[in-house]
Each structure stands twice: as C-alpha cells, then as structure tokens.
Scaffold this motif. Structure first.
Motif, short mmCIF file in Angstrom:
data_model
loop_
_atom_site.label_atom_id
_atom_site.label_comp_id
_atom_site.label_asym_id
_atom_site.label_seq_id
_atom_site.Cartn_x
_atom_site.Cartn_y
_atom_site.Cartn_z
N LYS A 99 0.87 -1.17 0.00
CA LYS A 99 0.00 0.00 0.00
C LYS A 99 0.90 1.22 0.00
O LYS A 99 1.74 1.36 0.89
N GLY A 102 0.04 5.35 3.98
CA GLY A 102 -1.02 5.22 4.97
C GLY A 102 -0.48 5.38 6.37
O GLY A 102 0.70 5.13 6.63
N ALA A 106 -3.49 -1.05 7.20
CA ALA A 106 -4.63 -1.59 6.47
C ALA A 106 -4.71 -3.11 6.59
O ALA A 106 -3.67 -3.80 6.57
N ASP A 110 -8.76 -4.48 -0.57
CA ASP A 110 -8.99 -3.37 -1.49
C ASP A 110 -8.20 -2.12 -1.13
O ASP A 110 -8.23 -1.13 -1.87
N GLU A 111 -7.48 -2.16 -0.03
CA GLU A 111 -6.67 -1.00 0.36
C GLU A 111 -5.25 -1.08 -0.19
O GLU A 111 -4.49 -0.12 -0.07
N TYR A 112 -4.89 -2.20 -0.76
CA TYR A 112 -3.52 -2.40 -1.25
C TYR A 112 -3.43 -2.18 -2.75
O TYR A 112 -4.35 -2.53 -3.48
#
Length: 125
Positions: A99, A102, A106, A110-112
């Motif tokens: 990612k 951030g 996370a 879906d955040e990566y």
C-alpha cells in the motif's frame, strides 16, 4: 510501479515453521504499508499481518497472533513472515501486498495497490 516477489513457501508438518520473504523493488515509498494475505481453496483472500515501513509498527490477525511475526529489513528492502506452530488450516497461497501510503495499518485487500504472485504453503497433519 512496484514489483513484489515472494519466496519461502513449501510443505511442512504441523507444528513446524517456515519463513516467507517478499522482495520489494521499483518506485517505493517510506510511507508504505506492507501486508501478507492468504487464500485457501474456495475461500476469500484474508488478512494475516501488516507492517508500517516507517516505524515497523505491526498488526496481526487473531488467527495468526502469537504464531506468526511480520518484520522488515530496510537494507534488503524485504518483508518477512515468520510462521511458527503451523497448523493444517494455515494451508493457503500467501500473497505479499503493498500500500503506497497510509497511517492506519490496512487489513483489507482493497486497500492495497500492488500484489505479488503468491507462494504456496502446505501444512500436513
């Protein structure tokens, strides 16, 4: 672009240990979060552990806490997942993920932004 290459998977007996490695290359940032996810046949990909590159703060899922440890080597640009006391239910393809930036560590797929090709871990009973 960021490239991730996992290694270290294999076949191990229950109770054994393995160490997975993820070599990171390309346009990387010190603000990144690196994660390990796993996916067993027929199941969704699930979070295992993640580390904030800048200060090495970590997060582990309840299913691996106390048995797995994520770490990183700044010089080698590599993230590790040390897996101890392995169980048959740990059998899965393990994926390294990146990612870009951030603060919160996370834990959802879906955040990566980038993913490795995966490495198979099989634990026999």
């Amino acid at each position: 672009q960021v490239q991730l290459v996992e290694s270290g998977g294999g076949l191990v007996q229950a109770g054994g240990s393995l160490r997975l490695s993820c070599a990171v290359s390309g346009r990387t940032f010190s603000t990144c979060i690196m994660g390990w996810f796993r996916q067993a046949p027929g199941l969704e990909r699930e979070f295992a552990a993640a580390i904030r590159w800048s200060d090495r703060r970590t997060k582990h899922s309840d299913s691996v806490k106390g048995r797995f440890t994520i770490s990183r080597d700044y010089v080698k640009n590599t993230v590790y997942l040390q897996m101890n006391s392995l169980k048959p239910e740990d059998t899965a393809v393990y994926y390294c993920a990146y990612k870009t930036a951030g603060v919160v560590i996370a834990d959802s797929t879906d955040e990566y932004d980038y993913w490795g090709q995966g490495t198979q871990v099989t634990v026999s009973s």
